[in-house]
Design a protein around this motif. Structure first.
Motif, PDB file in Angstrom:
ATOM      1  N   LEU A 135       0.862  -1.180  -0.031  1.00 39.79           N
ATOM      2  CA  LEU A 135      -0.064   0.028   0.037  1.00 39.79           C
ATOM      3  C   LEU A 135       0.867   1.142   0.056  1.00 39.79           C
ATOM      4  O   LEU A 135       1.737   1.448   0.763  1.00 39.79           O
ATOM      5  CB  LEU A 135      -0.841   0.181   1.188  1.00 39.79           C
ATOM      6  CG  LEU A 135      -1.959   1.172   1.275  1.00 39.79           C
ATOM      7  CD1 LEU A 135      -2.814   1.141   0.299  1.00 39.79           C
ATOM      8  CD2 LEU A 135      -2.744   0.782   2.835  1.00 39.79           C
ATOM      9  N   VAL A 136       0.737   1.958  -0.973  1.00 35.80           N
ATOM     10  CA  VAL A 136       1.682   3.359  -1.227  1.00 35.80           C
ATOM     11  C   VAL A 136       1.174   4.525  -0.538  1.00 35.80           C
ATOM     12  O   VAL A 136      -0.302   4.671  -0.923  1.00 35.80           O
ATOM     13  CB  VAL A 136       1.875   3.428  -2.683  1.00 35.80           C
ATOM     14  CG1 VAL A 136       3.049   4.691  -2.800  1.00 35.80           C
ATOM     15  CG2 VAL A 136       2.752   2.211  -3.189  1.00 35.80           C
ATOM     16  N   PHE A 137       1.629   5.119   0.060  1.00 35.92           N
ATOM     17  CA  PHE A 137       1.306   6.375   0.659  1.00 35.92           C
ATOM     18  C   PHE A 137       2.001   7.596  -0.097  1.00 35.92           C
ATOM     19  O   PHE A 137       3.422   7.514  -0.040  1.00 35.92           O
ATOM     20  CB  PHE A 137       1.447   6.714   2.143  1.00 35.92           C
ATOM     21  CG  PHE A 137       0.516   5.860   2.689  1.00 35.92           C
ATOM     22  CD1 PHE A 137      -0.828   5.989   3.067  1.00 35.92           C
ATOM     23  CD2 PHE A 137       1.086   4.466   3.170  1.00 35.92           C
ATOM     24  CE1 PHE A 137      -1.538   5.314   3.706  1.00 35.92           C
ATOM     25  CE2 PHE A 137       0.150   3.504   3.758  1.00 35.92           C
ATOM     26  CZ  PHE A 137      -1.227   3.700   3.995  1.00 35.92           C
ATOM     27  N   TYR A 138       1.525   8.527  -0.879  1.00 38.64           N
ATOM     28  CA  TYR A 138       2.290   9.594  -1.416  1.00 38.64           C
ATOM     29  C   TYR A 138       1.875  10.931  -0.912  1.00 38.64           C
ATOM     30  O   TYR A 138       0.567  11.224  -0.698  1.00 38.64           O
ATOM     31  CB  TYR A 138       1.752   9.500  -3.114  1.00 38.64           C
ATOM     32  CG  TYR A 138       2.186  10.976  -3.692  1.00 38.64           C
ATOM     33  CD1 TYR A 138       3.677  11.163  -4.083  1.00 38.64           C
ATOM     34  CD2 TYR A 138       1.325  11.880  -4.087  1.00 38.64           C
ATOM     35  CE1 TYR A 138       3.956  12.038  -4.695  1.00 38.64           C
ATOM     36  CE2 TYR A 138       1.753  12.998  -4.660  1.00 38.64           C
ATOM     37  CZ  TYR A 138       3.016  13.095  -5.334  1.00 38.64           C
ATOM     38  OH  TYR A 138       3.501  14.299  -5.937  1.00 38.64           O
ATOM     39  N   ALA A 139       3.035  11.731  -0.731  1.00 34.15           N
ATOM     40  CA  ALA A 139       2.798  13.048   0.161  1.00 34.15           C
ATOM     41  C   ALA A 139       3.437  14.144  -0.825  1.00 34.15           C
ATOM     42  O   ALA A 139       4.459  13.704  -1.131  1.00 34.15           O
ATOM     43  CB  ALA A 139       3.031  13.018   1.489  1.00 34.15           C
ATOM     44  N   TYR A 140       3.106  15.298  -0.716  1.00 35.83           N
ATOM     45  CA  TYR A 140       3.823  16.551  -1.146  1.00 35.83           C
ATOM     46  C   TYR A 140       3.399  17.703  -0.392  1.00 35.83           C
ATOM     47  O   TYR A 140       2.231  17.755   0.083  1.00 35.83           O
ATOM     48  CB  TYR A 140       3.814  16.745  -2.578  1.00 35.83           C
ATOM     49  CG  TYR A 140       2.073  17.250  -3.102  1.00 35.83           C
ATOM     50  CD1 TYR A 140       1.882  18.524  -3.165  1.00 35.83           C
ATOM     51  CD2 TYR A 140       1.184  16.239  -3.048  1.00 35.83           C
ATOM     52  CE1 TYR A 140       0.695  18.835  -3.459  1.00 35.83           C
ATOM     53  CE2 TYR A 140      -0.264  16.561  -3.274  1.00 35.83           C
ATOM     54  CZ  TYR A 140      -0.327  18.045  -3.629  1.00 35.83           C
ATOM     55  OH  TYR A 140      -1.687  18.412  -3.811  1.00 35.83           O
ATOM     56  N   PRO A 141       4.130  18.631  -0.461  1.00 35.17           N
ATOM     57  CA  PRO A 141       3.889  20.025   0.295  1.00 35.17           C
ATOM     58  C   PRO A 141       2.336  20.683  -0.578  1.00 35.17           C
ATOM     59  O   PRO A 141       2.587  21.045  -1.630  1.00 35.17           O
ATOM     60  CB  PRO A 141       5.122  20.978   0.203  1.00 35.17           C
ATOM     61  CG  PRO A 141       6.055  19.920  -0.214  1.00 35.17           C
ATOM     62  CD  PRO A 141       5.467  18.840  -1.055  1.00 35.17           C
ATOM     63  N   SER A 142       1.510  20.659   0.415  1.00 32.39           N
ATOM     64  CA  SER A 142       0.318  21.378  -0.251  1.00 32.39           C
ATOM     65  C   SER A 142      -0.369  22.382   0.744  1.00 32.39           C
ATOM     66  O   SER A 142       0.130  22.556   1.871  1.00 32.39           O
ATOM     67  CB  SER A 142      -0.857  20.315  -0.413  1.00 32.39           C
ATOM     68  OG  SER A 142      -1.405  19.918   0.953  1.00 32.39           O
ATOM     69  N   SER A 143      -1.383  22.936   0.472  1.00 33.28           N
ATOM     70  CA  SER A 143      -1.767  24.191   1.297  1.00 33.28           C
ATOM     71  C   SER A 143      -2.780  23.483   2.214  1.00 33.28           C
ATOM     72  O   SER A 143      -3.249  24.203   3.382  1.00 33.28           O
ATOM     73  CB  SER A 143      -2.663  25.193   0.459  1.00 33.28           C
ATOM     74  OG  SER A 143      -3.710  24.537  -0.356  1.00 33.28           O
ATOM     75  N   ALA A 144      -2.893  22.372   2.279  1.00 29.19           N
ATOM     76  CA  ALA A 144      -4.116  21.722   3.125  1.00 29.19           C
ATOM     77  C   ALA A 144      -3.315  20.855   4.115  1.00 29.19           C
ATOM     78  O   ALA A 144      -2.719  19.911   3.768  1.00 29.19           O
ATOM     79  CB  ALA A 144      -5.021  20.659   2.533  1.00 29.19           C
ATOM     80  N   THR A 145      -2.927  21.530   5.477  1.00 27.27           N
ATOM     81  CA  THR A 145      -2.355  20.795   6.456  1.00 27.27           C
ATOM     82  C   THR A 145      -3.382  20.728   7.721  1.00 27.27           C
ATOM     83  O   THR A 145      -4.146  21.347   7.832  1.00 27.27           O
ATOM     84  CB  THR A 145      -1.076  21.544   6.897  1.00 27.27           C
ATOM     85  OG1 THR A 145      -1.195  22.932   7.392  1.00 27.27           O
ATOM     86  CG2 THR A 145      -0.033  21.760   5.572  1.00 27.27           C
ATOM     87  N   THR A 146      -2.975  19.889   8.633  1.00 25.36           N
ATOM     88  CA  THR A 146      -3.506  19.652   9.901  1.00 25.36           C
ATOM     89  C   THR A 146      -3.257  20.854  10.856  1.00 25.36           C
ATOM     90  O   THR A 146      -2.394  21.505  10.589  1.00 25.36           O
ATOM     91  CB  THR A 146      -3.533  18.418  10.509  1.00 25.36           C
ATOM     92  OG1 THR A 146      -2.109  18.079  10.596  1.00 25.36           O
ATOM     93  CG2 THR A 146      -3.943  17.084   9.721  1.00 25.36           C
ATOM     94  N   ALA A 147      -3.994  20.833  11.894  1.00 21.04           N
ATOM     95  CA  ALA A 147      -3.865  21.977  12.798  1.00 21.04           C
ATOM     96  C   ALA A 147      -2.402  21.693  13.764  1.00 21.04           C
ATOM     97  O   ALA A 147      -1.916  20.581  13.832  1.00 21.04           O
ATOM     98  CB  ALA A 147      -4.846  22.071  13.945  1.00 21.04           C
TER      99      ALA A 147
END
Length: 299
Positions: free
Chosen positions: A96-108
């Motif tokens: 199972l692959v998890f892909y991430a990149y810097p976006s404007s949607a972040t958690t608190a």
């Protein structure tokens, strides 16, 4: 007569030789065809991960809040168009692959983006969690699939496992917080091919229970690097928690044990496990892909 006999023998020899060559050619071609068929029949593999007690957070969202998908919707991640870019099967590797990149949607309370699972002891519910006294165990088999480099040519880093603290509703109201967020007691990083562990220490050991509930009562420790270099190879991580004790194990042969006053004091918090890809950069063009083959949790 002798010449005729020699010609006959030569003819027979050539015929037999040609027949053998043709036979060998047929056998060789048959083997090649057989190998091709085996490649075509290569089995698809799926990751060994039960998502019943997990929700996922991704970099997608409305620019204010990130996307969150909990059970039962998360079970359809393979066909969910909005989720597929960030959480998908690699059926050739069984991961199972998890892909991430810097976006404007972040958690608190963070500036970084993530594609990360959050444990839910009760499926679809965030308000039931566990304490160190109750204990917990998480084991994952994973690998870094790909990750970007910074301007100096060094790999970015990402958090692949966590234990996050949580305030109960009563604790939240007691100290006047807007949410239930508490510090993470454990962060496990993939850092330039090695596994790095960070935890928390209480600044004032004489602090009252109410004082300990505040995030600024806790500081980061110096961190610990395991000796083994995992690079981009598959590896296993285990986290074992009991009352006043936390153990992190890499590949079943290297251990880091935390058993001290800080672990005892941490007993006031509830906790939950996290696993996935929490990219620790906002560099333009940065990204990371983390493969999880197995993931299990018990209490």
């Amino acid at each position: 007569m002798r010449i005729k006999l020699k010609l006959i023998v030569l003819f027979v020899f050539v015929s037999v030789f040609n027949a053998n060559c043709q036979s060998n050619k047929v056998v060789t071609e048959t083997k090649i065809e057989s190998k091709k068929k085996k490649k075509k029949r290569k089995k698809y593999k799926l990751p060994n991960i039960d998502l019943t007690h997990w929700k996922v957070t991704t970099p997608a969202g409305d620019g204010k809040k990130p996307q969150e998908v909990a059970p039962p919707e998360i079970f359809d991640y393979a066909t969910n168009a909005s989720l597929k870019p960030y959480m998908y099967n690699d059926s050739t590797k069984g991961a199972l692959v998890f892909y991430a990149y810097p976006s404007s949607a972040t958690t608190a309370n963070t500036k970084y983006s993530r594609s990360e699972l959050r444990e839910q002891m009760v499926s679809g519910e965030n308000n039931v969690n566990w304490t160190f006294e109750q204990g917990g165990y998480m084991k994952g088999k994973l690998a870094i699939d790909d990750i970007s480099k910074d301007s100096d040519g060094k790999y970015h880093r990402t958090i692949i496992m966590q234990i996050h603290g949580r305030l109960t509703n009563e604790q939240r109201d007691l100290i006047g917080e807007k949410d239930n967020n508490a510090p993470p007691i454990l962060k496990i990083y993939w850092d330039k091919g090695k596994i790095r562990v960070k935890t928390k220490v209480l600044k004032n050991l004489d602090a009252t229970e109410e004082e300990m509930l505040h995030e600024d009562a806790w500081d980061d420790d110096e961190g610990f690097n395991f000796e083994q270099e995992v690079g981009f190879k598959k590896f296993t991580l285990e986290v074992k928690v009991t009352d006043g004790k936390m153990v992190v194990i890499l590949n079943e042969n290297e251990y880091k044990v935390y058993e001290n006053i800080h672990m005892k004091k941490w007993g006031i918090f509830e906790n939950y496990f996290k696993a996935g890809n929490y990219l620790q950069t906002r560099d333009e063009g940065a990204f990371a892909k983390v493969r999880y083959y197995d993931l299990e949790v018990s209490h």
